[in-house]
Write a protein that holds these residues in place. Structure first.
Motif, short mmCIF file in Angstrom:
data_model
loop_
_atom_site.label_atom_id
_atom_site.label_comp_id
_atom_site.label_asym_id
_atom_site.label_seq_id
_atom_site.Cartn_x
_atom_site.Cartn_y
_atom_site.Cartn_z
N ARG A 191 25.69 33.31 -56.79
CA ARG A 191 24.79 32.74 -57.78
C ARG A 191 25.25 33.02 -59.22
O ARG A 191 24.45 33.29 -60.11
CB ARG A 191 23.36 33.25 -57.56
N GLY A 192 26.59 32.98 -59.42
CA GLY A 192 27.14 33.08 -60.76
C GLY A 192 27.39 34.46 -61.29
O GLY A 192 27.93 34.62 -62.39
N GLN A 193 27.02 35.49 -60.56
CA GLN A 193 27.22 36.87 -61.00
C GLN A 193 28.20 37.56 -60.07
O GLN A 193 28.50 37.08 -58.98
CB GLN A 193 25.89 37.62 -60.99
N THR A 194 28.72 38.72 -60.49
CA THR A 194 29.61 39.52 -59.66
C THR A 194 29.11 40.96 -59.66
O THR A 194 28.84 41.53 -60.72
CB THR A 194 31.05 39.50 -60.17
N VAL A 238 27.47 24.57 -66.44
CA VAL A 238 26.71 25.28 -65.42
C VAL A 238 27.66 25.63 -64.28
O VAL A 238 28.47 24.81 -63.85
CB VAL A 238 25.50 24.45 -64.92
N HIS A 239 27.60 26.88 -63.82
CA HIS A 239 28.42 27.38 -62.72
C HIS A 239 27.49 27.65 -61.54
O HIS A 239 26.47 28.33 -61.70
CB HIS A 239 29.15 28.66 -63.13
N TYR A 240 27.85 27.16 -60.36
CA TYR A 240 26.93 27.24 -59.23
C TYR A 240 27.71 27.32 -57.92
O TYR A 240 28.93 27.11 -57.88
CB TYR A 240 25.99 26.03 -59.22
N CYS A 291 21.55 29.90 -61.14
CA CYS A 291 22.95 29.59 -61.44
C CYS A 291 23.35 30.38 -62.69
O CYS A 291 22.59 31.21 -63.18
CB CYS A 291 23.14 28.10 -61.70
N ARG A 292 24.54 30.09 -63.17
CA ARG A 292 25.03 30.69 -64.42
C ARG A 292 25.20 29.61 -65.47
O ARG A 292 25.84 28.58 -65.21
CB ARG A 292 26.36 31.40 -64.19
#
Length: 400
Positions: A191-194, A238-240, A291-292
């Protein structure tokens, strides 16, 4: 500064470790190896002072993208992940992502050099690691040029596996090469995070024993993360994940409509140095719309959208042509926590999305350091009860 005043590599190395210890506790064995292994030996051509700063160092650029192909990780993150790994003398360890060879040398000091295998997909990187390890006296470490997603069956099974690259899905090969009761530490992306997650294998489950925010170059060969531009000049993105239904055209139309943002404030305030990434983490445990959002300086200069809390990486809820993302506004006279968290929302469902994002913020507020329990299972065995994030080779369940 005269020559006699120039600090030596040993002095710089100890100063760096002292700096790390001032920020977090580190187990005695990890401290020992970080004071022992000369990081500069694995970074030929780098200024000595630069080799002993708490920063990543790029060793190979990526011609196909903005992120480096390989780099030496931030030393404080290295220390954190070694603590998560808990490697002991005699453990058989596999490292995914050889990088400079420095981390393999640290592992060799912890478990014995003949017990360390490190793999890298890039021939130049693998050769660099082999060369520097040999020169530093760690010639018994095994270096293999290979796609890290395949692991290294030659020396399996492993007591410990550690990944020094961002991993979006856990490959079946790693399951098969990790002993039952073994530990896997990896920068897991969802979901866009690490987050650097420590996982213990319990039969057909990997059960978390802690997670920490981090950032890593993504592993080559996993393409489950997508990016879409939300305006004509690619200034908002948007990153998803591939399982999320994102209508980039509808979102772009919403942002280009000129409609002002709906702004809603929460009751939660933060200090200038206080992390609020826990809001993002908590939201992923129950909400598949997370998302990010990335907003470039160019978009901010043009005032295309209300400024996000962290422009380069802010959590956002997306549904159809609507979105709501996290904001942080300086408000009031509280010197300890001068920023109030809130939501900026656009589109026909902006009120609903803003309300839901505020609910995630308020749920995080009372206990800001709590983290969820993560259970990962192979896809063929199904998922445990709870909110499940489904990926091709594994299912992730999060619960608070």
């Amino acid at each position: 500064m005269t020559l006699s005043q120039t600090p030596t590599a040993d002095q710089l190395r100890n100063r760096l470790v002292d700096e790390i210890l001032s920020q977090r506790s580190v187990p005695a064995d990890v401290e020992r190896v970080m004071r022992t292994v000369p990081r500069d030996a694995f970074l030929p051509g780098i200024e000595l002072e630069d080799a002993y700063t708490d920063q990543a160092v790029i060793i190979k650029d990526n011609p196909d993208g903005p992120l480096a192909l390989s780099c030496a990780s931030v030393p404080s993150v290295v220390a954190m992940m070694l603590e998560q790994l808990g490697a002991q003398a005699g453990d058989n360890v596999l490292e995914i992502g050889a990088g400079t060879g420095y981390n393999a040398a640290l592992l060799a000091e912890l478990v014995g050099p003949e017990k360390v295998t490190t793999v890298d997909i890039d021939s130049d990187v693998a050769l660099h690691a082999r060369t520097t390890l040999n020169a530093a006296g760690y010639d018994r470490v095994t270096v293999i040029e290979r796609n890290g997603l395949l692991g290294a069956i030659e020396n399996a099974p492993y007591d410990k596996i550690i990944a020094a690259v961002g991993v979006w899905d856990i490959p079946a090969a790693w399951w098969n090469q990790l002993k039952d009761g073994g530990r896997l530490v990896l920068p897991l992306r969802w979901r866009g995070q690490t987050r650097s997650v420590a996982l213990i294998r319990r039969g057909n489950e990997l059960v978390s024993e802690g997670m920490e925010l981090c950032g890593f170059v993504p592993i080559i060969g996993q393409n489950g993360e997508k990016t879409s531009a939300l305006n004509a000049d690619d200034a908002i993105r948007v990153h998803y994940d591939q399982d999320q239904d994102i209508d980039a055209d509808a979102l772009a139309d919403t942002l280009q409509s000129g409609e002002p943002a709906l702004e809603v404030a929460s009751d939660q305030r933060v200090g200038g140095e206080e992390s609020f990434d826990g809001v993002w983490l908590r939201a992923t445990a129950s909400d598949d719309r997370v998302c990010r959002l990335e907003v470039t300086p160019r978009a901010l200069e043009q005032e295309l959208v209300r400024r996000p809390a962290t422009p380069i990486r802010t959590p956002v809820l997306v549904e159809g042509g609507s979105l709501a993302y996290l904001t942080a506004s300086r408000e009031g006279a509280d010197p300890e926590r001068p920023f109030r968290l809130g939501a900026a929302a656009y589109g026909p469902r902006r009120e609903e999305l803003a309300r839901d994002l505020i609910a995630h913020i308020e749920a995080w507020g009372p206990d800001r350091l709590v983290i969820p329990r993560m259970i990962v299972t192979p896809t063929e065995t199904g998922a445990t009860a709870g909110h499940v994030i489904r990926k091709p080779e594994s299912h992730i369940t999060l619960a608070y």
